[in-house]
Design a protein around this motif. Sequence first.
Motif, PDB file in Angstrom:
ATOM      1  N   ILE A 395       0.837  -1.206   0.000  1.00  0.00           N
ATOM      2  CA  ILE A 395       0.000   0.000   0.000  1.00  0.00           C
ATOM      3  C   ILE A 395       0.868   1.250   0.000  1.00  0.00           C
ATOM      4  N   ALA A 396       1.943   1.240   0.772  1.00  0.00           N
ATOM      5  CA  ALA A 396       2.790   2.426   0.881  1.00  0.00           C
ATOM      6  C   ALA A 396       3.488   2.746  -0.436  1.00  0.00           C
ATOM      7  N   CYS A 397       3.954   1.740  -1.139  1.00  0.00           N
ATOM      8  CA  CYS A 397       4.832   1.963  -2.298  1.00  0.00           C
ATOM      9  C   CYS A 397       4.289   1.374  -3.585  1.00  0.00           C
ATOM     10  N   ALA A 398       2.983   1.278  -3.731  1.00  0.00           N
ATOM     11  CA  ALA A 398       2.408   0.625  -4.906  1.00  0.00           C
ATOM     12  C   ALA A 398       2.892   1.221  -6.226  1.00  0.00           C
ATOM     13  N   ALA A 418      -2.714   2.911 -13.236  1.00  0.00           N
ATOM     14  CA  ALA A 418      -3.938   2.135 -13.061  1.00  0.00           C
ATOM     15  C   ALA A 418      -3.681   0.868 -12.256  1.00  0.00           C
ATOM     16  N   THR A 419      -2.595   0.177 -12.555  1.00  0.00           N
ATOM     17  CA  THR A 419      -2.281  -1.073 -11.848  1.00  0.00           C
ATOM     18  C   THR A 419      -1.969  -0.811 -10.377  1.00  0.00           C
ATOM     19  N   ALA A 420      -1.241   0.259 -10.085  1.00  0.00           N
ATOM     20  CA  ALA A 420      -0.889   0.570  -8.696  1.00  0.00           C
ATOM     21  C   ALA A 420      -2.131   0.890  -7.871  1.00  0.00           C
ATOM     22  N   ALA A 421      -3.069   1.647  -8.454  1.00  0.00           N
ATOM     23  CA  ALA A 421      -4.288   1.975  -7.719  1.00  0.00           C
ATOM     24  C   ALA A 421      -5.105   0.720  -7.419  1.00  0.00           C
ATOM     25  N   ALA A 528       4.313   5.490   7.527  1.00  0.00           N
ATOM     26  CA  ALA A 528       5.720   5.898   7.446  1.00  0.00           C
ATOM     27  C   ALA A 528       6.290   5.619   6.058  1.00  0.00           C
ATOM     28  N   GLY A 529       5.971   4.451   5.510  1.00  0.00           N
ATOM     29  CA  GLY A 529       6.483   4.120   4.189  1.00  0.00           C
ATOM     30  C   GLY A 529       5.920   5.016   3.103  1.00  0.00           C
ATOM     31  N   TRP A 530       4.633   5.336   3.175  1.00  0.00           N
ATOM     32  CA  TRP A 530       3.999   6.210   2.175  1.00  0.00           C
ATOM     33  C   TRP A 530       4.651   7.596   2.197  1.00  0.00           C
ATOM     34  N   ALA A 531       4.820   8.133   3.411  1.00  0.00           N
ATOM     35  CA  ALA A 531       5.430   9.463   3.525  1.00  0.00           C
ATOM     36  C   ALA A 531       6.857   9.472   2.968  1.00  0.00           C
ATOM     37  N   LEU A 532       7.602   8.428   3.237  1.00  0.00           N
ATOM     38  CA  LEU A 532       8.969   8.356   2.733  1.00  0.00           C
ATOM     39  C   LEU A 532       9.001   8.216   1.214  1.00  0.00           C
ATOM     40  N   ALA A 533       8.108   7.372   0.674  1.00  0.00           N
ATOM     41  CA  ALA A 533       8.091   7.146  -0.772  1.00  0.00           C
ATOM     42  C   ALA A 533       7.771   8.416  -1.535  1.00  0.00           C
ATOM     43  N   GLU A 534       6.939   9.280  -0.968  1.00  0.00           N
ATOM     44  CA  GLU A 534       6.577  10.524  -1.645  1.00  0.00           C
ATOM     45  C   GLU A 534       7.734  11.526  -1.669  1.00  0.00           C
ATOM     46  N   ARG A 535       8.693  11.369  -0.788  1.00  0.00           N
ATOM     47  CA  ARG A 535       9.795  12.342  -0.688  1.00  0.00           C
ATOM     48  C   ARG A 535      11.000  11.973  -1.551  1.00  0.00           C
ATOM     49  N   ILE A 536      11.058  10.733  -2.047  1.00  0.00           N
ATOM     50  CA  ILE A 536      12.239  10.265  -2.771  1.00  0.00           C
ATOM     51  C   ILE A 536      11.915  10.146  -4.252  1.00  0.00           C
ATOM     52  N   ASP A 537      12.744  10.719  -5.075  1.00  0.00           N
ATOM     53  CA  ASP A 537      12.573  10.631  -6.523  1.00  0.00           C
ATOM     54  C   ASP A 537      13.179   9.334  -7.038  1.00  0.00           C
ATOM     55  N   GLY A 538      12.576   8.823  -8.113  1.00  0.00           N
ATOM     56  CA  GLY A 538      13.081   7.597  -8.718  1.00  0.00           C
ATOM     57  C   GLY A 538      12.403   6.380  -8.136  1.00  0.00           C
ATOM     58  N   PRO A 540      12.844   2.979  -8.410  1.00  0.00           N
ATOM     59  CA  PRO A 540      13.629   1.918  -7.746  1.00  0.00           C
ATOM     60  C   PRO A 540      14.195   2.350  -6.400  1.00  0.00           C
ATOM     61  N   THR A 541      14.731   3.596  -6.335  1.00  0.00           N
ATOM     62  CA  THR A 541      15.301   4.085  -5.073  1.00  0.00           C
ATOM     63  C   THR A 541      14.234   4.216  -4.008  1.00  0.00           C
ATOM     64  N   SER A 542      13.075   4.757  -4.411  1.00  0.00           N
ATOM     65  CA  SER A 542      11.975   4.924  -3.466  1.00  0.00           C
ATOM     66  C   SER A 542      11.469   3.582  -2.947  1.00  0.00           C
ATOM     67  N   ALA A 543      11.318   2.613  -3.851  1.00  0.00           N
ATOM     68  CA  ALA A 543      10.839   1.299  -3.438  1.00  0.00           C
ATOM     69  C   ALA A 543      11.842   0.618  -2.502  1.00  0.00           C
ATOM     70  N   ALA A 544      13.141   0.792  -2.769  1.00  0.00           N
ATOM     71  CA  ALA A 544      14.162   0.190  -1.910  1.00  0.00           C
ATOM     72  C   ALA A 544      14.171   0.822  -0.528  1.00  0.00           C
ATOM     73  N   ALA A 545      14.072   2.150  -0.478  1.00  0.00           N
ATOM     74  CA  ALA A 545      14.054   2.832   0.820  1.00  0.00           C
ATOM     75  C   ALA A 545      12.830   2.423   1.627  1.00  0.00           C
ATOM     76  N   CYS A 546      11.705   2.313   0.942  1.00  0.00           N
ATOM     77  CA  CYS A 546      10.468   1.911   1.614  1.00  0.00           C
ATOM     78  C   CYS A 546      10.575   0.473   2.126  1.00  0.00           C
ATOM     79  N   ALA A 547      11.279  -0.376   1.384  1.00  0.00           N
ATOM     80  CA  ALA A 547      11.448  -1.763   1.807  1.00  0.00           C
ATOM     81  C   ALA A 547      12.250  -1.880   3.092  1.00  0.00           C
ATOM     82  N   LEU A 548      13.043  -0.860   3.407  1.00  0.00           N
ATOM     83  CA  LEU A 548      13.777  -0.843   4.668  1.00  0.00           C
ATOM     84  C   LEU A 548      12.963  -0.191   5.781  1.00  0.00           C
ATOM     85  N   ALA A 549      12.270   0.897   5.445  1.00  0.00           N
ATOM     86  CA  ALA A 549      11.557   1.660   6.469  1.00  0.00           C
ATOM     87  C   ALA A 549      10.345   0.916   7.012  1.00  0.00           C
ATOM     88  N   VAL A 550       9.566   0.297   6.123  1.00  0.00           N
ATOM     89  CA  VAL A 550       8.331  -0.372   6.562  1.00  0.00           C
ATOM     90  C   VAL A 550       8.624  -1.500   7.548  1.00  0.00           C
TER      91      VAL A 550
END
Length: 582
Positions: A395-398, A418-421, A528-538, A540-550
């Motif tokens: 949900i955080a990083c769809a 569309a797929t992420a939603a 926490a993961g959603w907020a972090l994902a919105e702040r990081i560009d890119g 792959p980088t955003s998904a990786a950071a979220c995979a650590l934070a969540v």
Amino acid sequence: MGAAPGTGPGGVMGEALLPERGAYAACAGAREGVRVGVRPTAAPSGRALVRAAGGTAVLTAAGAVLGLVRDQAVARLFGAGPESDAFLVAWTVPEVAATVLIEDAMALVMVPAFSGVLARGGEVRALVRSTLPRLLAVLAVLTAALAAGAPVVVRALAPGLADPATAVACARLTAVTVLTFGLAGYLSAALRAHGRYLPPAAIYVAYNLGILATLQTLHGRWGVRTAAAGVAVGGALMVVVQLPAVAAEMRVRARRAAPPVVAPVRAPAVARDLPAHATLPAQPPPPAPDLPGAPTQRFLALLAPVLLFTLGRQAQVLVERFFAAPLSAGAISHLNYAQKVAQLPMALSLMTCAVTFPAMSRALAAGKREQARRRVERDLTLACVVVLLGTAYLIACAPQIVATLFQRGRFDAADTAATAAVMRVYALGLLGQSLVGALIRPYFSAGRPTWGPAAAMGVGLLVTGAVDAAVAGTWGVYGIAAGNAAGITVTAALLLRGLGSHGVAPRARALAARLGLLLLAAAAATGAGWALAERIDGAPTSAAACALAVPAVFAGITGTAAAVRTTAGRASARHRETEPLP
């Protein structure tokens, strides 16, 4: 459960003089036609189950990764449009076959059957001879009927499909999976009952490798039909990857079942009906029934409710595609890609249940209900931890996950959005999906017919259809995904409530407390993961950071709660120790 050597039916008869009790038991067993010289297979130890779960986890993860690579290849080559929709309609056949013939019905019927025979020291070959030929005959007839009736199947599954001719051609290729999946599921059940978990866990590795190899070789020549041909090849490889282990296990069982060389035994005084220096002849094994203690009719009685449940569970996909077919081109594809990714946490959460299912069946067969209940509680707790952690991440990083996995080739940014939603809506039902997968095992572990799961699944399916009919026209694919989540959650609640009548119900208050804590941790981790994902560009980088934070937030909350609970328990214990006696 194994008997001690020489102490009764199924024990090992020595070659020299036996103690009085053992000799008498061996003589009595020979007279009554009980097998002598074969030890019932013992249940696997806790350490063995841990090793099996670890190996299963590795192979399941490998199969899941290859499944993602497969979906990426299909998305890159065919995008999300009429061609991919046609293939996915045909793919409904192997999806239903996998659920019925590998994951649920075959396992829920045949694992208890094999486990019961092994627990009694019975003859597995007789069970195979009585069930496998009939099963293959039925599967062959169904395969031929599906191939011949492919146009009817496609019209029923997806009325209004943009390219029905391609869907029919693909459906004829995928029809063969009814036969191959059925045989693969049968072999998997036999191997798991024997404590062989790695070959069954490898079947989806072989399956996806077969699809990928076929796509790589023939996609330029056959178009999307190549994907359907790959499904047929992958199904055959599911059988091939298990055959060496099955052959080895059958050889071992045959050696154990061979009549022992019986030396002359001096009968003790207690066996007065035998002459003084009688030689006990080896007795032929009694014929094994189709299922433990039951004829073919009992097999059908066991199969019917399991089959109805699994068909109802898989019918959710049929309902989705029925309502999605009249929508804009690509709707079925968006639902499919979202569902494939969203179901990964659910599949991972059920790995332990697949390993412990034979052990639970043996515990119930031996009347050890408390041991089975504790197994159910542990399985449910672990399943909830894994699936809620995965739900929080999805949900955080769809958008970032979908973009990283699929956005290339003909799969563009609009398809990603569309797929992420859709995936975020699907994720709301993952806890229900995981609970259903974990709860049906204790229902069917005892090897007795029970219609409760089928009734619960029927109610859930009605909820799914009602929600889809009410909101699909307004909300489109998002409403269809919401119907799926609502229906499976209702089914999970009904199964959990009905488990008490089977004697293995988990302690409701303790389970509710654990589930409430896990839901709180998952909600905080999602935010926490959603907020972090919105702040990081890119992506792959955003998904990786979220995979650590969540996971960090999730583990922090659950770990803190466990520490507080431990401290409170110790304080309460010290208070009881220092409290003066009345």
